[in-house]
Design a protein around this motif. Structure first.
Motif, PDB file in Angstrom:
ATOM      1  N   LEU A 129       0.832  -1.211   0.000  1.00  0.00           N
ATOM      2  CA  LEU A 129       0.000   0.000   0.000  1.00  0.00           C
ATOM      3  C   LEU A 129       0.865   1.259   0.000  1.00  0.00           C
ATOM      4  N   GLU A 130       1.911   1.230   0.831  1.00  0.00           N
ATOM      5  CA  GLU A 130       2.767   2.407   0.950  1.00  0.00           C
ATOM      6  C   GLU A 130       3.465   2.721  -0.376  1.00  0.00           C
ATOM      7  N   GLU A 131       3.882   1.673  -1.090  1.00  0.00           N
ATOM      8  CA  GLU A 131       4.623   1.870  -2.332  1.00  0.00           C
ATOM      9  C   GLU A 131       3.721   2.200  -3.513  1.00  0.00           C
ATOM     10  N   LEU A 132       2.605   1.474  -3.641  1.00  0.00           N
ATOM     11  CA  LEU A 132       1.752   1.628  -4.826  1.00  0.00           C
ATOM     12  C   LEU A 132       0.614   2.632  -4.621  1.00  0.00           C
ATOM     13  N   PHE A 133       0.189   2.791  -3.380  1.00  0.00           N
ATOM     14  CA  PHE A 133      -0.969   3.666  -3.112  1.00  0.00           C
ATOM     15  C   PHE A 133      -0.669   4.589  -1.920  1.00  0.00           C
ATOM     16  N   PRO A 134       0.305   5.494  -2.065  1.00  0.00           N
ATOM     17  CA  PRO A 134       0.689   6.357  -0.929  1.00  0.00           C
ATOM     18  C   PRO A 134      -0.470   7.203  -0.403  1.00  0.00           C
ATOM     19  N   TYR A 135      -1.380   7.621  -1.281  1.00  0.00           N
ATOM     20  CA  TYR A 135      -2.536   8.404  -0.843  1.00  0.00           C
ATOM     21  C   TYR A 135      -3.438   7.562   0.065  1.00  0.00           C
ATOM     22  N   VAL A 136      -3.621   6.326  -0.294  1.00  0.00           N
ATOM     23  CA  VAL A 136      -4.454   5.425   0.521  1.00  0.00           C
ATOM     24  C   VAL A 136      -3.760   5.130   1.848  1.00  0.00           C
ATOM     25  N   TYR A 137      -2.456   4.950   1.805  1.00  0.00           N
ATOM     26  CA  TYR A 137      -1.692   4.555   2.986  1.00  0.00           C
ATOM     27  C   TYR A 137      -1.833   5.548   4.134  1.00  0.00           C
ATOM     28  N   VAL A 138      -2.015   6.832   3.805  1.00  0.00           N
ATOM     29  CA  VAL A 138      -2.091   7.855   4.863  1.00  0.00           C
ATOM     30  C   VAL A 138      -3.525   8.142   5.291  1.00  0.00           C
ATOM     31  N   LYS A 139      -4.494   7.447   4.697  1.00  0.00           N
ATOM     32  CA  LYS A 139      -5.885   7.654   5.117  1.00  0.00           C
ATOM     33  C   LYS A 139      -6.039   7.257   6.589  1.00  0.00           C
ATOM     34  N   LYS A 140      -6.858   8.009   7.295  1.00  0.00           N
ATOM     35  CA  LYS A 140      -7.038   7.770   8.725  1.00  0.00           C
ATOM     36  C   LYS A 140      -7.523   6.355   9.005  1.00  0.00           C
ATOM     37  N   GLU A 141      -8.548   5.930   8.271  1.00  0.00           N
ATOM     38  CA  GLU A 141      -9.104   4.589   8.497  1.00  0.00           C
ATOM     39  C   GLU A 141      -8.061   3.511   8.241  1.00  0.00           C
ATOM     40  N   VAL A 142      -7.276   3.695   7.185  1.00  0.00           N
ATOM     41  CA  VAL A 142      -6.248   2.716   6.846  1.00  0.00           C
ATOM     42  C   VAL A 142      -5.180   2.669   7.938  1.00  0.00           C
ATOM     43  N   LYS A 143      -4.761   3.852   8.431  1.00  0.00           N
ATOM     44  CA  LYS A 143      -3.761   3.918   9.496  1.00  0.00           C
ATOM     45  C   LYS A 143      -4.244   3.194  10.744  1.00  0.00           C
ATOM     46  N   GLU A 144      -5.519   3.385  11.052  1.00  0.00           N
ATOM     47  CA  GLU A 144      -6.089   2.736  12.238  1.00  0.00           C
ATOM     48  C   GLU A 144      -6.101   1.212  12.084  1.00  0.00           C
ATOM     49  N   LEU A 145      -6.489   0.760  10.878  1.00  0.00           N
ATOM     50  CA  LEU A 145      -6.511  -0.690  10.641  1.00  0.00           C
ATOM     51  C   LEU A 145      -5.092  -1.268  10.678  1.00  0.00           C
ATOM     52  N   LEU A 146      -4.156  -0.543  10.093  1.00  0.00           N
ATOM     53  CA  LEU A 146      -2.764  -1.008  10.103  1.00  0.00           C
ATOM     54  C   LEU A 146      -2.239  -1.112  11.538  1.00  0.00           C
ATOM     55  N   ALA A 147      -2.562  -0.132  12.345  1.00  0.00           N
ATOM     56  CA  ALA A 147      -2.125  -0.131  13.742  1.00  0.00           C
ATOM     57  C   ALA A 147      -2.760  -1.281  14.514  1.00  0.00           C
ATOM     58  N   LYS A 148      -4.033  -1.503  14.270  1.00  0.00           N
ATOM     59  CA  LYS A 148      -4.782  -2.557  14.971  1.00  0.00           C
ATOM     60  C   LYS A 148      -4.196  -3.946  14.689  1.00  0.00           C
ATOM     61  N   TYR A 149      -3.907  -4.233  13.410  1.00  0.00           N
ATOM     62  CA  TYR A 149      -3.468  -5.582  13.043  1.00  0.00           C
ATOM     63  C   TYR A 149      -1.960  -5.779  13.105  1.00  0.00           C
ATOM     64  N   SER A 150      -1.238  -4.704  13.363  1.00  0.00           N
ATOM     65  CA  SER A 150       0.218  -4.822  13.426  1.00  0.00           C
ATOM     66  C   SER A 150       0.728  -5.012  14.830  1.00  0.00           C
ATOM     67  N   ARG A 151      -0.170  -5.013  15.786  1.00  0.00           N
ATOM     68  CA  ARG A 151       0.243  -5.150  17.197  1.00  0.00           C
ATOM     69  C   ARG A 151       0.766  -6.551  17.486  1.00  0.00           C
TER      70      ARG A 151
END
Length: 463
Positions: A441-463
């Motif tokens: 996501l970070e490489e191909l879709f940088p705009y999506v990667y910084v979306k609030k919802e995406v950041k929250e999901l990434l944080a949730k599942y990366s714990r």
């Protein structure tokens, strides 16, 4: 029916063809007509065989063999009822004539009634003076129904009756190979070699069995014995070369391949292998020389074109690699291996539209490897064809439904298009499987990667 016939020793054929040209009817005895008919049948000249049988029966109407040839021609033409009528009449006259059973079995075989064919052929075995030929026919019928055990057994009977019947020997080994009975094949061949210690074909087959088992030193010894038995046996030198390559003895492999070039016209296989050996030895000039000789000898051999293309690709000479893969595609535009390389090379050269075309052709021709789907989608994404990229990735899910690389891409594409529900669905599934691949996501879709919802999901599942 088989009968020895040599037109150089017998003028019957010349006289017969002269008669056809002049329309002057000449007398032949029945055996001459039989030999003529057999010659044309063996050559696949059925129209001439039919004429020979017709004229033969006019001069010798009671000839059983000519009537059998007539039945054989009907069978060849799929006129089974006519053939069967002749064979039924002949059976009434000669119920112990094995050829009647053989031809009736031929009818059943052509109708895919192989069990019935086998039953008749087994009757013929008891009647014939040449059971080897009939056992061979039985073996072939068993092959038709994939009964390799019984096929092998019947071909073994052929070899017991005629130890020079190499056709049956090859069929026996084919059955062993299909059954993956390599050790059993070696035991059988060794028994045969006890009686025939200088049979180059048997030694050659022993070597191939050891090669399949990766027992390369034993394979090498077997091929050496094949060469001792016949020092002009090209197949043994080729196989020796292959084994020596596996053992990393490239100079010796080259010597064996060179011998084959001296014994006969060069084969594309030998030229290709010589190129590979020189490639391994770091002799670029010689490697390229033999690769080029290979494709000149056989332009349809895809391994030759692939070898040249890969040679330049490994050396980062993409322009040359592209030149040769284009030549290959011009010869065979349906070869998926060519298009796969065409796509990758153009991708390297940043010729994105050509690369996209190459990946599309690769998929159209049935190469459904994961990387092909991903590379195609990434190219489409790069050139702004996001809808097409979504379609390709959706199709790829049918083949790789659990693949996270596909799901991250589909998540990014959907978020980009404002389809947040679908984006969230794919992202959650991907994160559950492997959160580390979120870098996609970070490489191909940088705009999506910084979306609030995406950041929250990434944080949730990366714990």
């Amino acid at each position: 029916m088989c009968m020895d016939y040599n037109p150089e020793e017998n003028l019957s054929l010349t006289r017969f063809e002269s008669m056809l040209k002049t329309n002057n009817v000449t007398f032949f005895d029945s055996e001459e007509f039989e030999a003529i008919a057999n010659h044309y049948i063996e050559d696949g000249k059925i129209a001439l065989a039919r004429k020979a049988v017709k004229l033969g029966l006019e001069q010798h109407p009671t000839s059983t063999n000519l009537r059998l040839y007539k039945a054989e021609i009907f069978i060849f033409e799929n006129k089974f009822d006519l053939a069967d009528a002749i064979l039924t009449e002949l059976y009434e006259l000669e119920p112990t004539n094995e050829e009647i059973y053989i031809q009736k079995a031929n009818i059943y075989s052509k109708q895919d009634k192989h069990r019935k064919a086998i039953d008749l052929l087994e009757m013929a075995v008891d009647l014939t003076s040449e059971p080897s030929d009939v056992y061979s026919l039985i073996g072939m019928e068993y092959l038709f129904i994939d009964d390799f055990h019984n096929a092998k057994y019947n071909f073994m009977k052929c070899l017991e009756l005629d130890e020079s019947d190499y056709s049956s020997l090859y069929n026996i080994i084919y059955c062993f190979d299909f059954l993956e009975q390599h050790e059993e094949a070696i035991d059988y061949l060794n028994m045969f070699l006890d009686k025939n210690p200088y049979c180059e074909v048997a030694w050659h087959q022993v070597g191939k069995q050891y090669f399949d088992l990766k027992h390369y030193e034993k394979a090498l010894s077997a091929f050496d014995f094949a060469v001792i038995s016949d020092d002009r046996f090209i197949g043994a030198y080729l196989e020796k070369g292959k084994v020596l390559e596996k053992l990393g003895r490239y100079h010796e492999a080259l010597e064996n391949y060179q011998i084959t070039l001296e014994l006969d016209d060069p084969t594309s296989f030998a030229l290709l292998r010589m190129g590979k050996c020189y490639d391994k030895l770091g002799s670029d000039e010689n490697a390229l020389k033999y690769y080029k000789l290979c494709v000149h000898e056989d332009p349809l051999l895809d391994n030759g074109w692939i070898a040249i293309t890969d040679f330049y690709h490994k050396r980062l000479n993409y322009q040359k690699a592209l030149y040769y893969i284009n030549k290959a595609i011009n010869i065979d535009s349906e070869n998926v291996l060519y298009w796969k390389r065409y796509a990758k090379i153009n991708h390297r050269l940043k010729f994105y539209e050509e690369a996209e075309h190459g990946y599309r052709r690769t998929l159209e021709l049935g190469n459904y490897e994961l990387q092909t789907w991903l590379s195609h989608a990434d190219i489409l994404l790069h050139i702004g064809e996001t809808d097409a990229a979504t379609t390709i990735l959706t199709q790829s899910l049918e083949f790789y439904p659990e693949n996270v690389e596909i799901m991250y891409r589909l998540s990014g594409l959907n978020y980009n298009k404002g389809n947040d529900i679908q984006g969230r669905y794919f992202l959650k599934n991907a994160l559950k499987s492997d959160p580390e691949f979120a870098i996609i996501l970070e490489e191909l879709f940088p705009y999506v990667y910084v979306k609030k919802e995406v950041k929250e999901l990434l944080a949730k599942y990366s714990r």
